[in-house]
Design an enzyme around this catalytic site. Structure first.
Site, PDB file in Angstrom:
ATOM      1  N   ASP A 174       0.817  -1.211   0.000  1.00 27.87           N
ATOM      2  CA  ASP A 174       0.000   0.000   0.000  1.00 27.87           C
ATOM      3  C   ASP A 174       0.852   1.263   0.000  1.00 27.87           C
ATOM      4  OD1 ASP A 174      -2.722   1.244   0.466  1.00 27.87           O
ATOM      5  OD2 ASP A 174      -1.696   1.964   2.268  1.00 27.87           O
ATOM      6  N   GLU A 201       1.077  -0.535  -5.215  1.00 27.54           N
ATOM      7  CA  GLU A 201       0.007   0.457  -5.330  1.00 27.54           C
ATOM      8  C   GLU A 201       0.646   1.836  -5.336  1.00 27.54           C
ATOM      9  OE1 GLU A 201      -3.646   2.788  -3.367  1.00 27.54           O
ATOM     10  OE2 GLU A 201      -1.742   2.375  -2.402  1.00 27.54           O
TER      11      GLU A 201
END
Length: 539
Positions: free
Chosen positions: A202, A244
């Site tokens: 993330d 990401e």
């Protein structure tokens, strides 16, 4: 001879919220045992890998992305023993599991931060980023513009500010401190030893801060991530690291690191432009986005998606394009969040089956491995009344009975969809699995066709020129197994015509519908109904 590909290069990924999927113990909250009970659903649909949204211990101020213990399961969701059973049961069915790895920050409730924020002498104080000057790193943008006015928050005990790129309840970790990197390696080792198949990592662009920059995509960030990749490879060569990074393609490609960093990265810029192209009835936005893609190293792959657990982000578009998207896909301003739109796929496309099938077939035909967001395969709706992005994360609708078959508790942890168009009585898995013409059956069939042809379709991608701006046409793969993808983005029937790529071909069959078209005088011509997409195989 076919080139051996890594498992993720042609995999179909399914993003699932454990909390929202299936409740096994009647407390109104989905859990790991519930997910285990539903594993056969995924094999029936045909997907290859489950991406689990955060399941760690957390106060849930950001749906689990605010982690208070990286090596514990949230008590609502089950235990580490349940997780072991999940991985084992999934692998027995040929399903892989990847987890979210949140490297950028922790929860303010994490022991590291609770200890470090009260004592500057604590070694944990230096696990985070501090300053007495809230104007430091002034060139870094604020990401959650709807809720945060600064990337700094005052800490009264130590009389200084701590840094956060997201909510103030999520202090950023200090990757200038080698101890933080070692802590993250311990987290990675813990989960890989449990047999998972990789991580979706993330918010990777924000790991390092540097004065005079926007604190994104910095060289030190890449150095840290390459160190993490080396560590993962030491444990196993077959584990996936998925990046990401909501950035422009020239920045994202750096996260492949010449094959030494991530094996996969999400292609963020293509996603909003697919919606833009549909609304404009013009293929140009899709073509532009794909033409921006740099070459990626061998063994690497893009991840493509239409929707996920976040808002439909509009960061990677121009201000004019953002206004266009807001006006056309979110005329009700309540659906706008930060720089995006908090809507699910079906409501965005007005629950129009033609558009849903067109966009999904296009997704599966583009370079990259496709990702499905849970519930989109049945056309689930959303709830704008729920806080933040929670309206996109409502319980899976299994049947038309009480609480959609998600739980036998009196009520679910958040309300189910009540909109008559999208309520469980209108949209549910049980009805669609038994209906041969349902959206679920379309997804099932599309995944089957994708898998049958994925080895034929190499990275080769070439646009086909047409007389209609409304048509997106391109070839995938090389002859003789080449597939021609032809999509009509408009609301009217159009005629598509192109020279046959080889003189020996006399016919073309649409792999998605089985329709056959003849090739006359070395020319393939066919009518394209409104909002249709064909995958044409020549023979």
């Amino acid at each position: 001879m076919a080139i051996k590909q890594h498992w993720y290069e042609n995999a179909v990924f399914y993003e699932v919220s454990v909390r929202s999927f299936y409740d096994s113990n009647g407390d109104g909250i989905g859990d790991l045992k519930g997910l285990i009970e539903k594993l056969d659903y995924f094999t029936q649909l045909g997907v290859d890998c489950l991406w689990l949204l955060p399941i760690y211990a957390s106060p849930l101020k950001d749906d689990g992305y605010d982690i208070s213990d990286f090596c514990q399961i949230h008590s609502d969701l089950g235990s580490l023993q349940d997780f072991d059973e999940l991985v084992s049961s999934a692998h027995q069915r040929g399903l892989r599991i990847i987890m979210d790895l949140v490297m950028n920050h922790t929860s303010a409730d994490h022991t590291w931060f609770k200890t470090g924020r009260v004592d500057k002498r604590s070694p944990y104080h230096d696990y985070y980023v501090w300053s007495v000057d809230p104007k430091k790193y002034a060139d870094a943008r604020i990401i959650f513009i709807d809720t945060e006015t600064s990337n700094w928050t005052w800490n009264e005990t130590t009389k200084e500010y701590y840094w956060h790129r997201f909510y103030s309840s999520q202090p950023d970790l200090n990757y200038e401190n080698p101890s933080v990197i070692e802590e993250m390696k311990r987290v990675i080792h813990f989960w890989l030893q449990k047999g998972i198949d990789g991580f979706r990592v993330d918010a990777v662009p924000y790991l390092v801060e540097q004065e005079g920059t926007n604190c994104e995509n910095l060289p030190k960030t890449h150095a840290i991530l390459q160190e993490i990749r080396r560590y993962v490879d030491e444990i196993s060569q077959d584990k996936l690291l998925l990046c990401e990074a909501n950035q422009w393609p020239n920045d994202v490609v750096e996260y492949f690191g010449d094959g030494k960093e991530f094996q996969m990265a999400f292609n963020f810029p293509i996603m909003p432009r697919m919606f833009m192209a549909l609304k404009k009835a013009n293929a140009a936005p899709i073509r532009w986005a794909l033409e921006q893609l740099p070459q990626i190293p061998g063994g690497c792959q893009w991840g493509t998606f239409l929707r996920n657990h976040d808002e439909l982000t509009l960061e990677m578009v121009s201000p004019e394009e953002r206004t266009f998207m807001w006006e056309n896909y979110s005329p009700d301003s309540r659906y706008r969040l930060n720089l995006g739109i908090r809507r699910r796929l079906s409501p965005l496309l007005e629950n129009d089956r033609r558009k849903l099938e067109l966009m999904t077939a296009l997704l599966f035909s583009l370079p990259g491995s496709p990702f499905i967001y849970y519930g989109d395969e049945i056309g689930m709706g959303d709830n704008v009344e729920l806080f933040d992005r929670n309206g996109l994360r409502t319980p899976m609708q299994w049947q038309s009975g009480p609480n959609a078959g998600f739980t036998n508790a009196e009520k679910a942890f958040i309300p189910l969809i009540a909109d008559p168009l999208y309520k469980p009585e209108s949209i549910n898995v049980a009805a669609q699995i038994n209906a041969p013409d349902s959206l679920w059956q379309f997804y099932h069939h599309l995944i089957k066709i994708f898998k049958e042809n994925s080895q034929k379709v190499s990275q080769t991608f070439k646009w086909i020129e047409t007389d209609h701006a409304e048509i997106a046409a391109f070839s995938r793969g090389d002859l003789p197994g080449q597939i021609l993808v032809v999509a009509n983005l408009s609301d009217k029937t159009l005629e598509f015509s192109t020279p046959s790529p080889g003189s020996k071909f006399t016919s073309a069959i649409d792999l998605l519908t089985g329709k056959t078209f003849q090739i006359h005088s070395s020319t393939l011509s066919l009518p394209l109904p409104a909002y249709s997409c064909f995958w044409l195989s020549l023979y």
